[in-house]
Structures are given as C-alpha cells and as structure tokens.
Design a protein around this motif. Structure first.
Motif, PDB file in Angstrom:
ATOM      1  N   SER A   1      27.466 -35.449   9.356  1.00  0.00           N
ATOM      2  CA  SER A   1      27.014 -35.387   7.955  1.00  0.00           C
ATOM      3  C   SER A   1      25.580 -35.884   7.831  1.00  0.00           C
ATOM      4  CB  SER A   1      27.903 -36.246   7.059  1.00  0.00           C
ATOM      5  OG  SER A   1      29.220 -35.789   7.096  1.00  0.00           O
TER       6      SER A   1
ATOM      7  N   LYS B   1      24.246 -38.735  -0.910  1.00  0.00           N
ATOM      8  CA  LYS B   1      25.672 -38.481  -0.624  1.00  0.00           C
ATOM      9  C   LYS B   1      26.198 -39.624   0.255  1.00  0.00           C
ATOM     10  CE  LYS B   1      25.358 -35.698   3.595  1.00  0.00           C
ATOM     11  NZ  LYS B   1      25.780 -34.554   4.376  1.00  0.00           N
TER      12      LYS B   1
ATOM     13  N   GLY C   1      30.054 -43.051  -3.184  1.00  0.00           N
ATOM     14  CA  GLY C   1      31.270 -43.271  -2.399  1.00  0.00           C
ATOM     15  C   GLY C   1      32.377 -42.335  -2.828  1.00  0.00           C
TER      16      GLY C   1
ATOM     17  N   GLY D   1      26.611 -33.506  -0.994  1.00  0.00           N
ATOM     18  CA  GLY D   1      27.362 -32.681  -0.052  1.00  0.00           C
ATOM     19  C   GLY D   1      27.928 -31.495  -0.814  1.00  0.00           C
TER      20      GLY D   1
ATOM     21  N   GLU E   1      31.117 -31.837  -2.780  1.00  0.00           N
ATOM     22  CA  GLU E   1      31.055 -32.575  -4.052  1.00  0.00           C
ATOM     23  C   GLU E   1      31.127 -31.611  -5.239  1.00  0.00           C
ATOM     24  OE1 GLU E   1      29.008 -36.379  -4.261  1.00  0.00           O
ATOM     25  OE2 GLU E   1      27.774 -35.751  -2.573  1.00  0.00           O
TER      26      GLU E   1
ATOM     27  N   GLU F   1      34.337 -31.195  -7.235  1.00  0.00           N
ATOM     28  CA  GLU F   1      34.829 -32.214  -8.157  1.00  0.00           C
ATOM     29  C   GLU F   1      34.595 -31.775  -9.603  1.00  0.00           C
ATOM     30  OE1 GLU F   1      36.603 -34.769  -7.593  1.00  0.00           O
ATOM     31  OE2 GLU F   1      36.294 -35.321  -5.493  1.00  0.00           O
TER      32      GLU F   1
ATOM     33  N   GLN G   1      30.700 -26.802   4.971  1.00  0.00           N
ATOM     34  CA  GLN G   1      31.793 -27.541   5.603  1.00  0.00           C
ATOM     35  C   GLN G   1      32.114 -28.757   4.755  1.00  0.00           C
ATOM     36  OE1 GLN G   1      30.346 -27.592  10.018  1.00  0.00           O
ATOM     37  NE2 GLN G   1      32.290 -28.654   9.884  1.00  0.00           N
ATOM     38  N   SER G   2      33.380 -29.085   4.682  1.00  0.00           N
ATOM     39  CA  SER G   2      33.764 -30.338   4.030  1.00  0.00           C
ATOM     40  C   SER G   2      34.395 -31.218   5.098  1.00  0.00           C
ATOM     41  CB  SER G   2      34.694 -30.064   2.859  1.00  0.00           C
ATOM     42  OG  SER G   2      35.810 -29.331   3.276  1.00  0.00           O
TER      43      SER G   2
ATOM     44  N   MET H   1      34.059 -23.573   4.315  1.00  0.00           N
ATOM     45  CA  MET H   1      34.332 -23.084   2.955  1.00  0.00           C
ATOM     46  C   MET H   1      34.367 -21.573   2.867  1.00  0.00           C
ATOM     47  SD  MET H   1      31.937 -25.530   0.858  1.00  0.00           S
ATOM     48  CE  MET H   1      32.303 -27.244   0.763  1.00  0.00           C
TER      49      MET H   1
ATOM     50  N   LYS I   1      26.130 -28.460   9.733  1.00  0.00           N
ATOM     51  CA  LYS I   1      26.656 -29.815   9.883  1.00  0.00           C
ATOM     52  C   LYS I   1      26.563 -30.217  11.356  1.00  0.00           C
ATOM     53  CE  LYS I   1      30.464 -32.474   7.980  1.00  0.00           C
ATOM     54  NZ  LYS I   1      31.382 -32.477   6.840  1.00  0.00           N
TER      55      LYS I   1
ATOM     56  N   HIS J   1      33.430 -33.485  11.123  1.00  0.00           N
ATOM     57  CA  HIS J   1      33.129 -34.430  10.030  1.00  0.00           C
ATOM     58  C   HIS J   1      33.165 -35.884  10.515  1.00  0.00           C
ATOM     59  CE1 HIS J   1      32.675 -35.766   5.881  1.00  0.00           C
ATOM     60  NE2 HIS J   1      33.610 -36.669   6.139  1.00  0.00           N
TER      61      HIS J   1
END
Ligand code: TPP
Ligand code: MG
Length: 788
Positions: free
Chosen positions: A53, A78, A127, A166, A169, A172, A199-200, A205, A331, A344
């Motif tokens: 990351s 992030k 966070g 990121g 995010e 959300e 990428q998460s 994705m 990433k 990750h």
C-alpha cells in the motif's frame, strides 16, 4: 517507477523528486521490515504493516509533498500509507529515527497517522477508511466559515484540503453522504487524490467501477482528472501502432493487468503477441525492448509518473473547484509482489530486502540514514530544504495558536424556578439568551456555531437560529419570510450566519463537529461548536463520533430527546444504549441533567471544558420529560463531578435512591414513601456516571502509584452509607450504566433501567412496563432492604 537520474542542478526538480521517491519507498519498506523482522517479538503476535500500500502511493505523495503542497495545506493520508508520511516528515527533519524504528511499537510511530499520538505534524488522524477522506471536505467548509466571519487574517492564503485516498475507501457510504453535503454548501479547496490501484484488501476490483466514480463526482460539481498513463506509455501510443497498444491495455481486465505486472516483462510480451503478433506497429514498439524495459513500459501508469502527476496537480492549483484525481497505480509498485492480488499484507522476505538494499546502494548498518546511497546528497538536501512545504507553518509545527474565548461565570438564562419544562426546552432557552449577544457572553456568542442533521427545530435550536442566522457562503432569501407567510423559523442564509444546517445523515454531523472542533488547531480560530441530534441516532454516526474524539476535536454534542420517555415514538427512536456509549467513549465527558438548573451549570462547564488543554468534547443527554423546576442552591462542583445529594443520607444509612435524568420525578415520588419507613435514606442525583467512573478509576490509579490520599467524588459521596447499604438506582437508559456503583464500596446495587428495545406507549405505561416508575423503584427498595 521512475528511473533515477543524477541531479544536474537544484532546478532539476524531477531528478530530485525521483531520488526522493525511491528513498521514501526504501524507508517505508524498511520501517515495516524492521518492525516485523528485526525487533525482538515478545508475544509472537503478528506486527504487520503494508509495504504494498505504501509503494502504491509513494509517487503521489512525493509529487504532493515535494512540489505541490504549501505549508497551510491540510492533508489526510490513507491509513496504511502511514510509514510513507513518517518517512516524508523524516526527510523534512520533522520525524526521528527512534520513532520510525518503533513503528507499531509502544511509544513509537503509530501504525496509522494519529494526531494525538504522532504529534503536531499530522493534520488528520486516519484509520477507519472513508472518514478521513470526507473530513477534508468538512474542514474546508469550516475554513470558509472562519474566513467569512473574519476570524482569521483575510490576507493569509487559503488552505487546500487534500485526501490521499485508497480506492476501496470509495466503497464507504459516508463518502457519498459527504459529497452531497459538500455540494449543498458549495465546498471548494478540496482535492481527493485516489490511489487507484484497483485492489483492496481481499481482491482486485471490477473494471466497470471507474465509469461510475467519474459520473458520481461530476454530478456533485467536482472536476475529475483521470491520470491513467504515464509519459512513456503516452509517447508509445503516439507512434504508429500505438493506438492498438492503447486499446489493448484499455481493454485489459484489471485482474489480468495485475497478474501480468506481477509476472513481469516476458509475460507481457507473450500476452501482447498472443493478441497482436501481426501488428507491425506494435511489434516495432515492443520488439526492441528487453523484458525489463517492456515491463517498465507497460506499468508506466500516471500514478507512478512524477512528471504526469506534477503537471496535473500544478494545472489544478489554478482553480478552487473540488477535484478528484483518479491516479492509476500498481499496488506494490517497485517491490517484488507488485500487482499480486494477495499483496495487501504481503511482506518482503529478508533476502528480498537485502537485494533491495543493494539496489538502493545502502550499506548494512546505515539503513536509516537520510541521504545514504544517494548520488548527490548535498544537492538533494538543498532541494528538500527549498520545497514550499519545508517552510514550517508555525514556529512550533503544524498546529496553530488560538486564544481561548472567555466564558462568563454564569450563562445568561431565563428564570426556571417553578416552571414546568424539559431539559431540552431549557437548552433552547439558554442558547437563545446567549444568542442575544449581550454583556459578558457577547464574545462567547460570536464563537458558537451550531449544527444539526435536519433536526434543528425539533431539538429546540430554533430561537438561537432566528437570532444568529443560517450560514452559507452565499446569501439566499427566505422565501416564506419574503412572501410574508407565517413561520416561526427564519431560514434565509448568509455568510455571517452561525448555524450550519445539514442533511439528515448523522455521520456528516459528527465529521463537521470534528472539523469545527479542530478549528483552533487548523485555522487558528477557536470555535465553540454545538451539534444537536436525536439521541438514538448517535448510533448512526457513532464511528464518526469516535473518530472526532480520537482527533481530540472539541465540541458539545446535545443528544435529545432520549430514552423511552420519548414514549409514542417507539423503539427505533428510543435510545437505551447511549448512557453506556457515553461512559466508554474516551475524550468525551458526558452528562445527563434532570433539571434546568443543573443543565445551566453543565452547559457553562461544557463551553469552558472544551477549551481547556486537559479538557475534551462534551455530550449532554437531554429529554422532553416535563418536570416542575425546583428552587434550590446547587453545589456546582458536585454537579460537574457527576453526582449531588438532593437529600443527604443520615450517617450509616442502609438505603439510598439514586436517579439520573428524566426519571427524577419517579425517584422523588418513591423516595417520599421510602422516607416514611427509612427516615435516614438519601436521594442522590447522578448527573454523570461517566465522570464518576472516570474519577474513581483515576483515584484508584493514583493510590496504586503511591498517593494514599487520592480519592474520588463517588467514593466521597458514598462514604456516609453503611458498608452493607443498598443503592437503588434508576435511569432512562441501560441499567449497566449504574451497576458498577456497587464496586466502589462493596455495597448492593439494584439498577433499574430499560434493557430491552422500547416501544410506543405513554410515559406511564412504558415506565411501568420497563420497571422505572415509582412503584418499581419502591419494589426494588423493598427487595434491597430484605437482602441487606
Ligand atoms: C472502516 C474500515 N473497514 C476496514 C478496514 C480494514 N482495511 C484497512 S485497509 C483495507 C483495504 C483498503 O484498500 P484501499 O483503500 O484500496 O487501499 P490500498 O489498496 O491502497 O491499500 C481494509 C479493508 C479499515 N481500516 N476501516
Ligand atoms: Mg486499493
């Protein structure tokens, strides 16, 4: 990754930034490596960190911090790029090796940037993903607010509020709530730079997502800058056959692109040739390239291309329109697991780090040195010292100074004695009196800014708003008033208004309270923010409330109405858990007055407490329960400490009734009967189980540390009671809020309060059903006396 070139002169920004970018990649990876592999691990627990990351966003952060940012700009980074931020601050001389070597260790640099724990270089803690991104928009709104109110030097440059986000995010929901609210308030000076690595944590994705993001942002009045391909790829696309190559990459699914990136040049060649072997132009582009060169070309995304990044950022500085940069990245870029979907939490091995060290020209034992292995260390130092962001914002870091606002000894207030009214109504009346802006409260009244998520009127902010107006950067007329249509509310807006009306999304309230509650630090202009919300819907925004407190934002939250006392409204509107939330939430002092005289003391205390260095935000839980207001003299210190005797107990008494908030009348009624049988019984008003509990814990700790005389308010309050006395306690909230009282002196507690979902009814029916009426209190007293 950009090739490292020698710095020809101090003006060769690109060469210097390229060297810095590599250094940041090294330092962030090393920090995480050190934490996981080189420090003794006492408990065998995983330490963790996110090398991939960090690598993903290193170029973006280099371009921002070493070219674009001005000292006044405010950045939310992030969370999992914390090590890059620590490394940047280190290069700027604002972070120590000790802290970095202690990453994720007690007393070391925090895993995720933290204002409270990492110190004054951090603008926003992050966070819980999504919240930091949205906070930038609200912080920008507050910048507009303090400027519109003349609270800062108008000649000082406006800050840009930047989130380095990121891409996960953007999943959300709070992001979209914030976008809508930002649009309503015509927000400006906000950039969201999305590290679009597709990428998460778990996966790659879906490809179709990008188009959705662009449309969403544009609909909200944002500019969207797509930063897809770097300069090398763009140059290749401009050659004969280049458009086919572009088409091929454009069509390449995210997951395939990631996998090929991980596999490297030979795999790229095979895949391209499988589809385009016959294209002469494409072959002319790729055939002369070695595998390594081809790999580097195919991964030349704009999010890793300093030239493309700085060009786009510089161009955007000319406008104040909110702008979203979708910067395509990989990433783990530059590291062995680049592009791998499982990277990750991936960590480089000891061997891989050793190879990386060799590439970086870093001698073993010199890994932390700032300029180790750099070709032109002096030129680089000069470059770093000369970038705009290297100029300190203040002589002592990135927190501004702001004088405290004087709070009068007593708040202006109407006469309450003898009136039948609720604490919610009392709150509205006191605020309205302050709103007159007269006498000693004049200065304070100017600094109060209220906000509410579509419940301003129903939480009794109306009279205050009528006096002080609704804030907006733009003056808008009140159609009802202008049309002479009768209405109790004036809703025209103007830049001098002092109420910010929000849509119904509660997370936005807490983010705005957070931003306003940091205005003294961020803008050098102290505000006294007051947010009202229906108490049950604190739950809806709870993560954002937690977040605001974690930043040490200072505000007053008024939760009203509360509890099952909101009788006909039913269970979804009846808060029973909030007294417990109030106890466990750090940096939030919580109170629940029963009567308006207590409320006036606590409201005054709140405005004072939220300004003190040792203070915190404050939460008042109020009610629509109507009670006859008593005439009495209160001990202010006791009300603030959390409890006061309404009827003091006789020494050695066997029983007391303790009540909190709206149920005061029931407790008084029960107490009158109890006294007939137990004349020495006491009646205790609890205004804050939160403060009582905190005080008790503090005293225990102080005694453990050797201060034998340390004591707490609740210990003193309960001291006159017999050792085996019973405390029958009652509140319109979960009884666990009081259950701990028995631990203080080993006495019996019979705690009453609703511990099931509420329902519709009238107060009498509900108090009986949930056993908080006078009869239930007396039953509990009888039970307690039998036991003791
Ligand atoms: C609210 C919240 N949910 C879950 C997490 C755990 N988490 C941390 S990072 C992450 C994935 C982030 O992916 P992205 O934002 O794309 O970042 P990057 O790919 O740059 O690492 C998750 C699920 C969190 N920090 N916050
Ligand atoms: Mg991602």
């Amino acid at each position: 990754m950009n090739e490292i070139r020698p710095i020809k002169s101090e003006c060769d920004t690109l060469a210097a930034m390229t060297a810095i970018e590599r250094k940041l990649l090294w330092l962030s990876a090393w920090m995480i490596h050190n934490a996981n592999h080189l420090r003794p691990n006492r408990d065998g627990m995983k330490v963790g960190g996110h090398q991939a990351s960090c690598a993903s966003v290193t170029s973006i952060m280099t371009a921002l911090y070493f070219d674009i940012l001005r000292p006044q700009d405010r950045v939310a980074v992030k969370p999992h790029a914390g090590p890059v931020l620590h490394a940047i601050n280190y290069l700027l001389g604002r972070q120590t090796v000790e802290k970095m070597a202690g990453l994720r260790q007690f007393g070391g640099a925090q895993a995720y940037p933290s204002r409270a724990k990492d110190g004054t270089e951090i603008d926003f803690s992050t966070g819980s993903v999504g919240l930091g991104v949205a906070l930038t928009s609200f912080a920008s709104m507050m910048q507009d607010y303090v400027r519109a109110h003349g609270m800062v030097d108008q000649a000082s440059p406006r800050a840009r509020h930047i989130a380095i986000a990121g891409d996960a995010e953007l999943d959300e929901g709070n992001i979209y709530e914030a976008l809508l609210e930002g649009w309503k308030h015509d927000v400006r000076d906000v950039w969201w730079v999305v590290d679009y690595n597709r990428q998460s944590l778990d996966s790659v994705m879906p490809d179709r997502l990008f188009g959705r993001f662009e449309g969403l942002f544009k609909d909200m009045g944002w500019r969207v800058v797509q930063l897809k391909y770097g300069k090398k790829l763009e140059a290749a696309f401009a050659r004969p056959g280049g458009s086919s190559l572009r088409g091929w990459i454009d069509e390449c699914p995210n997951s395939t692109y990631s996998a090929l990136t991980f596999q490297g040049g030979a795999a790229w060649r095979q895949a391209i040739l499988a589809d385009m072997a016959k294209s002469r132009g494409v072959r002319a582009i790729i055939d002369p390239l070695s595998d390594a060169e081809l790999g580097s070309l195919m991964t030349n995304l704009a999010g890793h291309d300093l030239e493309a990044l700085t060009e786009a950022f510089r161009a955007a500085t000319k406008s104040d329109q909110p702008t979203c940069f979708l910067a395509y990245t990989i990433k783990g870029m530059g590291l062995p697991f680049a592009g791998h979907k499982d990277n990750h939490a991936g960590m480089m091995t000891v061997d891989q780090m050793s190879e990386f060290r060799t590439q970086m020209n870093v001698r073993p034992g010199h890994e932390w040195e700032r300029w180790e292995g750099m070709a032109q260390p002096q030129a680089l130092q000069r470059f770093v010292a000369g970038v705009p962001f290297a100029t300190p914002l203040t002589p002592h870091g990135r927190r501004m100074d702001a004088a405290t606002i004087p709070v009068p000894k007593t708040l202006p207030q109407p006469k309450f004695t003898g009136r039948r009214m609720s604490t919610q109504a009392g709150f509205g009346e006191i605020l309205s009196e302050i709103g007159r802006g007269q006498g000693e409260s004049a200065a304070m009244s100017k600094r109060i800014v209220t906000m509410s998520p579509d419940v301003a009127v129903s939480t009794n902010l109306g009279p205050w708003i009528n006096r002080r107006g609704v804030f907006d950067r733009h003056t808008r007329d009140d159609v009802f008033r202008d049309g002479k249509l009768a209405s109790a509310q004036r809703w025209g807006t103007n830049p001098s208004g002092q109420h910010i009306e929000l849509g119904i999304a509660e997370q936005n309230l807490f983010l705005l309270l957070g931003a306003a509650g940091m205005s003294h630090d961020l803008n050098g202009a102290r505000l006294l923010p007051v947010g009202t919300v229906y108490d049950p819907f604190v739950n809806r925004g709870h993560d954002a409330l937690f977040y605001a407190c974690y930043q040490d934002a200072r505000f007053l939250l008024v939760g009203t109405p509360s509890g099952i006392t909101l009788a006909p409204e039913g269970g979804q509107h009846q808060s029973t858990n909030t007294p417990l939330l109030a106890i466990v939430q750090d940096r939030l002092a919580s109170y629940e007055p029963a009567y308006c005289d207590e409320l006036a003391i606590l409201l005054r205390h709140a405005f004072d407490w939220m300004q003190r260095p040792e203070g915190s935000a404050v939460w008042l839980r109020l009610s629509t329960q109507i009670l006859t207001q008593p005439s009495r003299n209160l001990d202010k210190a006791h009300v603030i400490a959390g409890a006061h005797w309404v009827v003091p107990p006789a020494p050695g008494t066997k029983i007391v009734i303790a009540y909190q908030g709206a149920v005061a009348g029931e407790a008084e009624q029960a107490f009158a009967q109890l006294q007939e049988e137990e004349p020495g019984a006491g009646l205790l008003a609890i205004t804050s189980p939160d403060r009582l509990y905190a005080g008790w814990r503090e005293a225990q700790r102080a005694r453990r540390l050797g201060d034998g005389s340390a004591t707490s308010h609740i210990e003193q309050i309960l001291a006159p009671l017999a050792r085996d006395a019973a405390i029958v306690s009652v509140l319109d909230g979960h009884p666990a809020a009081h259950a701990w009282l028995g631990g203080v002196r080993g006495q019996i507690v019979m705690a009453l309060g609703p511990d099931h979902f509420g329902q519709s009814g009238d107060v009498a029916d509900l108090y009986a059903e949930y056993e908080i009426d006078a009869a239930a209190i007396l039953d509990a007293c009888a039970d307690a006396l039998l036991r003791s």
